[in-house]
Design an enzyme around this catalytic site. Structure first.
Site, mmCIF file in Angstrom:
data_model
loop_
_atom_site.group_PDB
_atom_site.id
_atom_site.type_symbol
_atom_site.label_atom_id
_atom_site.label_comp_id
_atom_site.label_asym_id
_atom_site.label_seq_id
_atom_site.Cartn_x
_atom_site.Cartn_y
_atom_site.Cartn_z
ATOM 1 C CB CYS A 123 -0.951 -0.067 1.190
ATOM 2 S SG CYS A 123 -2.210 1.226 1.250
ATOM 3 C CG ASP A 172 -6.434 -0.960 -5.696
ATOM 4 O OD1 ASP A 172 -7.044 -0.097 -5.046
ATOM 5 O OD2 ASP A 172 -5.282 -1.345 -5.412
ATOM 6 C CG HIS A 199 -5.819 -1.297 -1.965
ATOM 7 N ND1 HIS A 199 -4.857 -0.711 -2.760
ATOM 8 C CD2 HIS A 199 -5.480 -1.006 -0.692
ATOM 9 C CE1 HIS A 199 -3.987 -0.077 -2.001
ATOM 10 N NE2 HIS A 199 -4.335 -0.250 -0.743
#
Length: 230
Positions: A123, A172, A199
């Site tokens: 991330c 995502d 994600h």
């Protein structure tokens, strides 16, 4: 007791690192860069998993310059708090937290016989790993997982100094496929994979966890690191 150490960055700032040692001689080092939730149980487990593969693994607290001791879960309030902390770190005068990442890399390099260090980020940590690959020294390779912000024009325009492996997700909510395509076009030397996942698919503490995608990405990550670092 959580095995933490403190080291000092080039500007004198001291910050903590979680470290996980392999059972035998280290075949290299891996710096694990956190998500926006701190060096929490998941990031420590990731570091432990690299140690189980024979790497000396280190996870620096990249929030420490704005707030010490951050360790959060994945609830909406945690996400909001993490986004705010990330914004504070991103707002620090340059080079900001890259000083701490460089200090961690240097410490890792001195700690393993091969001197080889890989950087793996998740991330926000994926974005930091990309920046490290482009701007920092003493790195052999970098791996990014759904790097938030990597597909923005300013990041796409960077040039990596080392081999990079990038994992993205097709579903995502924060990284568009158009952005991934733009990154791929601008960075043909980056080994890039898309997964039928969302994600955060690597984190088994999140609803987005996708075991098949996480396993495949991990296999590719370990193969990539071994090829370069051994």
């Amino acid at each position: 007791m959580i095995p933490m150490i403190e080291i000092t960055a080039a500007d004198g700032f001291r910050f903590p690192i979680y470290q996980a040692q392999p059972t035998g001689p280290a075949k290299g080092a891996v710096v694990v860069l956190q998500e926006i939730f701190g060096v929490n149980v998941h990031i420590r487990a990731v570091a432990d998993s690299f140690a189980a593969q024979g790497y000396f693994a280190l996870a620096p607290s990249t929030f420490h310059r704005v707030k010490p001791g951050v360790e959060m879960g994945y609830k909406p309030d945690d996400i909001a708090a993490g986004v705010a902390l990330k914004a504070q770190v991103e707002g620090l005068p340059a080079p900001g937290v890259l000083l701490d990442i460089q200090a961690t890399i240097d410490y890792a390099m001195r700690s393993v016989p091969s001197g080889k260090v890989g950087v793996v980020g998740y991330c926000w940590g994926g974005l930091l790993a990309w920046r490290a690959a482009c701007e920092l020294s003493h790195i052999a390779a970098a791996v990014t997982y759904y790097g938030g912000g990597m597909t923005q024009p300013v990041e796409i325009a960077r040039t990596s100094q080392v081999p990079v492996l990038a994992h993205f997700a097709r579903n995502d909510h924060s990284i568009s496929l158009e952005g991934v395509d733009a990154f791929r076009l601008a960075q043909p030397e980056v080994e890039l994979y898309l997964y039928d996942a969302s994600h955060g698919f690597n984190c088994d503490n999140r609803a987005a966890y996708n075991a098949a995608a996480a396993t495949l990405a991990r296999t590719r990550t370990l193969d990539f690191l071994e090829k370069i670092m051994l």
